[in-house]
Design a protein around this motif. Structure first.
Motif, PDB file in Angstrom:
ATOM      1  N   GLY A 199       0.779  -1.237   0.000  1.00  0.00           N
ATOM      2  CA  GLY A 199       0.000   0.000   0.000  1.00  0.00           C
ATOM      3  C   GLY A 199       0.804   1.276   0.000  1.00  0.00           C
ATOM      4  O   GLY A 199       0.237   2.366  -0.083  1.00  0.00           O
ATOM      5  N   LYS A 200       2.121   1.166   0.104  1.00  0.00           N
ATOM      6  CA  LYS A 200       2.977   2.359   0.144  1.00  0.00           C
ATOM      7  C   LYS A 200       3.607   2.570  -1.231  1.00  0.00           C
ATOM      8  O   LYS A 200       4.260   1.686  -1.762  1.00  0.00           O
ATOM      9  CB  LYS A 200       4.069   2.196   1.196  1.00  0.00           C
ATOM     10  N   PRO A 201       3.438   3.748  -1.827  1.00  0.00           N
ATOM     11  CA  PRO A 201       4.043   3.989  -3.144  1.00  0.00           C
ATOM     12  C   PRO A 201       5.545   4.260  -3.018  1.00  0.00           C
ATOM     13  O   PRO A 201       6.026   4.757  -2.009  1.00  0.00           O
ATOM     14  CB  PRO A 201       3.310   5.238  -3.626  1.00  0.00           C
ATOM     15  N   THR A 202       6.279   3.922  -4.064  1.00  0.00           N
ATOM     16  CA  THR A 202       7.704   4.239  -4.141  1.00  0.00           C
ATOM     17  C   THR A 202       7.858   5.662  -4.655  1.00  0.00           C
ATOM     18  O   THR A 202       7.305   6.020  -5.694  1.00  0.00           O
ATOM     19  CB  THR A 202       8.406   3.247  -5.073  1.00  0.00           C
ATOM     20  N   MET A 203       8.606   6.469  -3.933  1.00  0.00           N
ATOM     21  CA  MET A 203       8.742   7.888  -4.272  1.00  0.00           C
ATOM     22  C   MET A 203      10.111   8.406  -3.873  1.00  0.00           C
ATOM     23  O   MET A 203      10.789   7.844  -3.006  1.00  0.00           O
ATOM     24  CB  MET A 203       7.712   8.754  -3.504  1.00  0.00           C
ATOM     25  N   ILE A 204      10.479   9.501  -4.479  1.00  0.00           N
ATOM     26  CA  ILE A 204      11.541  10.387  -3.981  1.00  0.00           C
ATOM     27  C   ILE A 204      10.951  11.788  -3.958  1.00  0.00           C
ATOM     28  O   ILE A 204      10.246  12.191  -4.880  1.00  0.00           O
ATOM     29  CB  ILE A 204      12.789  10.366  -4.883  1.00  0.00           C
ATOM     30  N   TRP A 205      11.213  12.515  -2.893  1.00  0.00           N
ATOM     31  CA  TRP A 205      10.860  13.937  -2.860  1.00  0.00           C
ATOM     32  C   TRP A 205      11.863  14.665  -1.968  1.00  0.00           C
ATOM     33  O   TRP A 205      12.608  14.035  -1.212  1.00  0.00           O
ATOM     34  CB  TRP A 205       9.426  14.178  -2.389  1.00  0.00           C
ATOM     35  N   THR A 206      11.889  15.970  -2.093  1.00  0.00           N
ATOM     36  CA  THR A 206      12.849  16.772  -1.334  1.00  0.00           C
ATOM     37  C   THR A 206      12.132  17.796  -0.462  1.00  0.00           C
ATOM     38  O   THR A 206      10.981  18.159  -0.704  1.00  0.00           O
ATOM     39  CB  THR A 206      13.817  17.506  -2.270  1.00  0.00           C
ATOM     40  N   GLN A 207      12.856  18.249   0.554  1.00  0.00           N
ATOM     41  CA  GLN A 207      12.374  19.327   1.426  1.00  0.00           C
ATOM     42  C   GLN A 207      13.593  20.112   1.877  1.00  0.00           C
ATOM     43  O   GLN A 207      14.346  19.669   2.733  1.00  0.00           O
ATOM     44  CB  GLN A 207      11.607  18.745   2.614  1.00  0.00           C
ATOM     45  N   GLY A 208      13.807  21.289   1.287  1.00  0.00           N
ATOM     46  CA  GLY A 208      15.059  21.998   1.478  1.00  0.00           C
ATOM     47  C   GLY A 208      15.099  23.012   2.593  1.00  0.00           C
ATOM     48  O   GLY A 208      16.186  23.383   3.042  1.00  0.00           O
ATOM     49  N   GLU A 209      13.952  23.531   3.011  1.00  0.00           N
ATOM     50  CA  GLU A 209      13.969  24.568   4.040  1.00  0.00           C
ATOM     51  C   GLU A 209      14.266  23.926   5.404  1.00  0.00           C
ATOM     52  O   GLU A 209      13.672  22.894   5.733  1.00  0.00           O
ATOM     53  CB  GLU A 209      12.605  25.270   4.083  1.00  0.00           C
ATOM     54  N   THR A 210      15.183  24.479   6.202  1.00  0.00           N
ATOM     55  CA  THR A 210      15.844  25.737   5.975  1.00  0.00           C
ATOM     56  C   THR A 210      17.109  25.608   5.097  1.00  0.00           C
ATOM     57  O   THR A 210      17.250  26.263   4.073  1.00  0.00           O
ATOM     58  CB  THR A 210      16.245  26.389   7.308  1.00  0.00           C
ATOM     59  N   GLU A 211      18.054  24.760   5.496  1.00  0.00           N
ATOM     60  CA  GLU A 211      19.300  24.616   4.737  1.00  0.00           C
ATOM     61  C   GLU A 211      19.630  23.133   4.572  1.00  0.00           C
ATOM     62  O   GLU A 211      20.697  22.669   4.932  1.00  0.00           O
ATOM     63  CB  GLU A 211      20.432  25.384   5.430  1.00  0.00           C
ATOM     64  N   HIS A 212      18.647  22.416   3.984  1.00  0.00           N
ATOM     65  CA  HIS A 212      18.777  20.963   3.861  1.00  0.00           C
ATOM     66  C   HIS A 212      18.974  20.486   2.428  1.00  0.00           C
ATOM     67  O   HIS A 212      19.245  19.303   2.218  1.00  0.00           O
ATOM     68  CB  HIS A 212      17.544  20.274   4.454  1.00  0.00           C
ATOM     69  N   ASN A 213      18.843  21.363   1.438  1.00  0.00           N
ATOM     70  CA  ASN A 213      19.089  20.911   0.065  1.00  0.00           C
ATOM     71  C   ASN A 213      20.559  20.563  -0.157  1.00  0.00           C
ATOM     72  O   ASN A 213      20.892  19.805  -1.073  1.00  0.00           O
ATOM     73  CB  ASN A 213      18.637  21.973  -0.938  1.00  0.00           C
ATOM     74  N   SER A 214      21.438  21.088   0.683  1.00  0.00           N
ATOM     75  CA  SER A 214      22.858  20.735   0.570  1.00  0.00           C
ATOM     76  C   SER A 214      23.119  19.313   1.062  1.00  0.00           C
ATOM     77  O   SER A 214      24.263  18.869   1.095  1.00  0.00           O
ATOM     78  CB  SER A 214      23.724  21.727   1.347  1.00  0.00           C
ATOM     79  N   LYS A 215      22.069  18.583   1.407  1.00  0.00           N
ATOM     80  CA  LYS A 215      22.195  17.145   1.664  1.00  0.00           C
ATOM     81  C   LYS A 215      22.169  16.353   0.366  1.00  0.00           C
ATOM     82  O   LYS A 215      22.491  15.163   0.363  1.00  0.00           O
ATOM     83  CB  LYS A 215      21.060  16.670   2.577  1.00  0.00           C
ATOM     84  N   TRP A 216      21.777  16.989  -0.752  1.00  0.00           N
ATOM     85  CA  TRP A 216      21.748  16.225  -2.015  1.00  0.00           C
ATOM     86  C   TRP A 216      22.405  16.934  -3.190  1.00  0.00           C
ATOM     87  O   TRP A 216      22.583  16.330  -4.247  1.00  0.00           O
ATOM     88  CB  TRP A 216      20.326  15.783  -2.363  1.00  0.00           C
ATOM     89  N   PHE A 217      22.776  18.199  -3.028  1.00  0.00           N
ATOM     90  CA  PHE A 217      23.654  18.808  -4.038  1.00  0.00           C
ATOM     91  C   PHE A 217      24.475  19.919  -3.389  1.00  0.00           C
ATOM     92  O   PHE A 217      24.010  20.584  -2.454  1.00  0.00           O
ATOM     93  CB  PHE A 217      22.876  19.312  -5.256  1.00  0.00           C
ATOM     94  N   PRO A 218      25.736  20.108  -3.853  1.00  0.00           N
ATOM     95  CA  PRO A 218      26.591  21.136  -3.254  1.00  0.00           C
ATOM     96  C   PRO A 218      26.131  22.518  -3.702  1.00  0.00           C
ATOM     97  O   PRO A 218      25.827  22.750  -4.874  1.00  0.00           O
ATOM     98  CB  PRO A 218      27.978  20.798  -3.815  1.00  0.00           C
ATOM     99  N   THR A 219      26.087  23.448  -2.758  1.00  0.00           N
ATOM    100  CA  THR A 219      25.568  24.771  -3.081  1.00  0.00           C
ATOM    101  C   THR A 219      25.989  25.750  -1.992  1.00  0.00           C
ATOM    102  O   THR A 219      26.685  25.384  -1.031  1.00  0.00           O
ATOM    103  CB  THR A 219      24.029  24.727  -3.210  1.00  0.00           C
TER     104      THR A 219
END
Length: 871
Positions: A199-219
């Motif tokens: 019953g659980k779909p396979t997904m990827i999603w992101t949540q960058g606020e506050t400073e968490h997008n640098s967990k998946w790309f350098p910036t």
């Protein structure tokens, strides 16, 4: 960002408090009052006044030193990030991201020979300087949080450099360090990546606020940075990808994979970058030439079309109100599983939590406009114009919060908007009991601490007061200037003030100083002298703690009714004590202070039950009638309630009708004391235009006489609205003299909506139906969000009554929820349910263990309170 679902609170709008300050003079300044307080500080036999003063000065020095040492400055800009080119592939089994990032930058002002990037929990490979398509390998140092790259020479602000970074990111590493507002900091999330959870779909999603997008790309992961970007996503060709900007190309790679090219050619902050990958269905819509997409798990498309159907109208309304067109090339709204907050306003691609995943029938009663408006308004306030630092977060969130009021006012009327504003105030006041801080504050501990009822609720109400002070024309013209002048830029609070001053021609330092740059709120006490009905005298006192809270300049609106016509006059309060002679001319027996509840203030005023009854009968404002009814109920003013009940049930404001129906459930005697009351309630159950009112009327009829209304309940149990069907089904279950036919309940057994599952569960418990343990287990697995929360109590009660149905398994399932669910309210619900097994020592031991590991301090305190009671 929207943190969680909001409900209108039905508490009294008049919040009483004890007056702690006796004001004896109307001409004392704030300085004099503070001085008086210092002078009367009591001393002991061993403490001289000099020692008391010495301790006071030392305390002030410590506070100021702490403010300096804890100051969180806006991020220093050594480089200006211009563009990010990102090529990503995903290792679903290892939950890793393979990345190649090309960053184009220029030194901001000073010459630089080192480049520092945010890059959390990476394995870093080769790094190159790209010059005229030639690669030069660079040395670097990496501490798993920041990447320091050593440049081969000094670069100046006239030089543009491009670096390539090869890396693997592991978002799962060091995760779980979130906050109450944002429950995790992975940045990128794999949901059931190996498709192992039924019953659980396979997904990827992101949540960058506050400073968490640098967990998946350098910036440069700071809110005062801006970049354009091209994201190239390698995904299974059975899945859909969504990102910021526009999908400009799709390339088939073979072996079941595809590469999607998403281009964002307008600059925005790195934390607003996002991707989502999953087996989504898409509903397409349009606003003018702006394409709109509503993405949801397949099978829920018709529900999404209903949930998000007001989006085009919202965009048009906000454009008209602001005088600024929607600034981006498209707008997508994506519903995902297990999101770590309520929603997130990624530029052109807002992501929402799973409670907005509704089927067509569930969407009939969708009340998600508030969160949809909130994230949409962010596309202007937060995305087009972005706070330069988290200290200024309210410049994002207060506007998004206030958009909920604006949309309610436009779509559903001023009464609903006003009650929404009151609920925002009550949320802030609840927080203010234990926390009072400046709205703009540079001394926060963690950036996530800024996501509170100050930044959201208080900020939104302050904007409303600013609008009332300036006028609609000046306020919205000022916002237009603010948005156009600072488009694609970072802002601080003074940018907003200066824009509004430029339009209005008025100095607004006094307003911003007391509301944005200081803490607390006014606490007001009013006395009304009716001895001269043609010239009523009003005395107003500010009684807040003036040592820690400003003495406010406030507009106090006084209103009254003459021949059913509302009249008003506004007094400007600038002192601790002030009087207003109304000079009304025509005799008036009753006046109202801040009748529309536009002022963020706790207030006390002596009003009798008869006066509240008059307020209910003559006020043209729904929020004032709501307040009057609520106050009479709180006082148990039976005579006055008998007088207004028939009017309340026919009130033009649906929330008043719903509120009075809820009140009537608490005392069955009302049924016999008001002529025609039951007939009126039945009429509401059948025909009220608001489904929540119909449901409340059915609940009341079930309380009064469930046997009598069985035919009605049986018919409405099949209503298209789950709200109505649920109340009708609970009415059927409530019958004790002639219990409902089990075959009827059996018809609803497989219904997946929690509103139906709960009366079915109630029936099984009430009628002691055994053999339903697996049904309860299945429902626990299928429900999510608020529906799961409401079901947990029934789940626990069934297995505590019938342990042979699987008590140990039930306890284990609840323990798993309490330990692992990312949503704090579900962990709390699991804890509450487990208290139903408090007679089991193993449960209590486990509860203590889990409570000791809980990271949410408020939840931890809640656990410990109940556990101490049990021990």
């Amino acid at each position: 960002m929207n943190l969680k679902p909001k409900k209108i609170l039905k508490n009294s709008l008049i919040l009483s408090f004890a007056i702690g300050l006796l004001i004896t003079s109307s001409c004392k300044s704030e300085k004099n009052i503070v001085q008086d307080r210092v002078q009367v500080t009591p001393s002991t036999d061993t403490d001289s006044l000099a020692e008391v003063e010495k301790r006071r000065v030392l305390r002030l020095i410590q506070e100021k030193e702490a403010k300096i040492s804890g100051y969180k400055a806006s991020a220093r800009r050594d480089f200006d990030l211009l563009h990010t080119d990102l090529d990503l592939a995903f290792d679903w089994a290892r939950q890793a991201v393979f990345g190649k990032a090309r960053l184009k930058l220029v030194p901001y002002f000073y010459p630089q020979n080192e480049l520092v990037l945010d890059a959390k929990d990476f394995e870093v490979g080769a790094i190159y300087l790209i010059q005229e398509e030639e690669q030069r390998k660079l040395n670097y140092r990496y501490d798993e949080k920041q990447l320091k790259i050593y440049l081969p020479s000094v670069f100046t602000s006239k030089d543009t450099l491009e670096v390539e970074i090869n890396y693997t990111a592991f978002p799962e590493r060091n995760s779980g360090e979130g906050s109450e507002a944002i429950t995790d900091n992975k940045g990128l999330y794999f949901i059931d990546p190996l498709d192992t959870i039924p019953g659980k779909p396979t997904m990827i999603w992101t949540q960058g606020e506050t400073e968490h997008n640098s967990k998946w790309f350098p910036t440069i992961d700071k809110p005062n940075e801006r970049h354009t970007h091209l994201f190239k996503l390698t995904v299974p060709d059975s899945l859909v990808s969504i990102s910021n900007g526009e999908l400009i190309k799709q390339e088939q790679l073979g072996n079941g994979f595809r590469k999607d090219y998403w281009e964002m050619n307008l600059p925005h902050a790195p934390y607003l970058a996002a991707i989502a990958i999953g087996d989504f269905g898409k509903v397409e819509a349009k606003w003018r030439d702006i394409p709109l997409g509503y993405y949801v798990e397949k099978g829920f498309e018709k529900g999404a079309a209903k949930v998000f159907e007001n989006t085009p109208e919202m965009i048009g309304f906000f454009e008209e109100k602001l005088g600024v067109n929607y600034p981006w090339p498209k707008y997508d709204q994506i519903v995902v599983q297990d999101f770590v907050s309520g929603a997130m306003e990624n530029t052109t691609a807002s992501i929402f939590y799973e409670d907005l995943r509704l089927n067509e029938r569930e969407a009939i009663d969708s009340e998600w406009d508030y969160i949809i408006a909130h994230e949409l308004f962010h596309q202007w306030f937060g995305d087009l114009v972005t706070t330069e630092s988290w200290a200024n977060l309210t410049l994002n969130e207060a506007f998004a919060n206030y958009s909920e009021y604006l949309w309610n006012e436009h779509k559903y009327g001023e009464d609903q908007a006003a009650l929404k504003l009151v609920s925002e105030m009550e949320g802030y006041f609840a927080e203010s009991e234990t926390k009072q801080v400046d709205l703009i504050r540079f001394d926060y501990v963690e950036s996530e601490d800024m996501f509170d009822s100050h930044s959201y609720n208080k900020g939104g109400v302050i904007l409303h007061m600013l609008r009332k002070h300036l006028s609609d024309t000046a306020f919205f013209e000022g916002l237009k200037l603010y948005l156009t002048k600072h488009a694609f830029q970072s802002v601080e609070v003074h940018d907003l003030r200066l824009a509004l001053e430029q339009v209005s021609g008025e100095d607004l330092n006094w307003f911003f100083n007391q509301w944005f740059l200081d803490k607390g709120h006014p606490e007001l006490f009013f006395e009304v002298d009716y001895s001269q009905p043609e010239n009523i005298l009003i005395s107003a006192f500010q009684v807040q703690d003036l040592e820690n809270t400003p003495l406010y300049q406030l507009p106090i609106e006084v209103s009254w009714y003459e021949g059913g016509i509302r009249k008003s006059k506004t007094m400007r309060m600038t002192q601790a004590f002030q009087q207003l002679a109304l000079e009304n001319g025509t005799p008036v027996t009753q006046v109202y202070i801040d009748e529309g509840k536009n002022l963020l203030a706790r207030r006390t005023q002596e009003m009798s039950a008869d006066q509240f009854a008059i307020q209910f009968k003559e006020s043209k404002l729904g929020v004032a009638r709501y307040e009057a009814l609520d106050s009479l109920v709180a006082r148990e003013a039976k005579d006055q309630l008998l007088e207004i009940l028939p009017m309340a049930l026919k009130d033009s404001f649906w929330s008043v009708r719903e509120n009075v129906l809820g009140f009537l459930q608490n005392d069955p005697e009302w049924r016999e004391q008001v002529d025609g009351l039951e007939e009126t309630v039945y009429e509401l159950a059948e025909n009220d235009p608001k489904n929540t009112v119909r449901a409340a009327a059915l609940d009341l009829l079930a309380t009064w006489d469930p046997e009598r209304y069985q035919p009605t309940f049986l018919r409405l149990a099949n209503d298209s609205s789950y709200l109505i069907a649920s109340s009708a089904l609970m009415g059927l279950v409530s019958a004790t003299e002639s219990p409902v036919d089990p075959a009827i309940i059996g018809r609803f057994e497989k219904e997946g909506n929690f509103r139906i599952s709960i009366p079915v569960a109630e029936y099984y418990i009430q009628q002691e139906v055994t053999g339903k343990g697996q049904w309860f287990m299945d429902r626990l697995a299928q429900l999510s969000g608020e529906g799961l929360y409401f079901f947990l109590g029934y789940f626990a009660e069934y297995f505590s009554r019938f342990p042979e149905e699987g008590k140990d398994q039930a306890i284990n399932r609840l323990m798993g929820l309490m330990e692992n669910d990312p949503k704090s309210y579900l962990r709390m619900g699991a804890f509450q349910a487990l208290l139903g097994f408090a007679d089991d020592e193993r449960v209590i031991q486990k509860l203590n263990e889990v409570a000791s590991r809980e990271t949410d301090q408020n939840l931890k305190n809640y656990y410990n309170y109940f556990l101490e009671t049990l021990n």
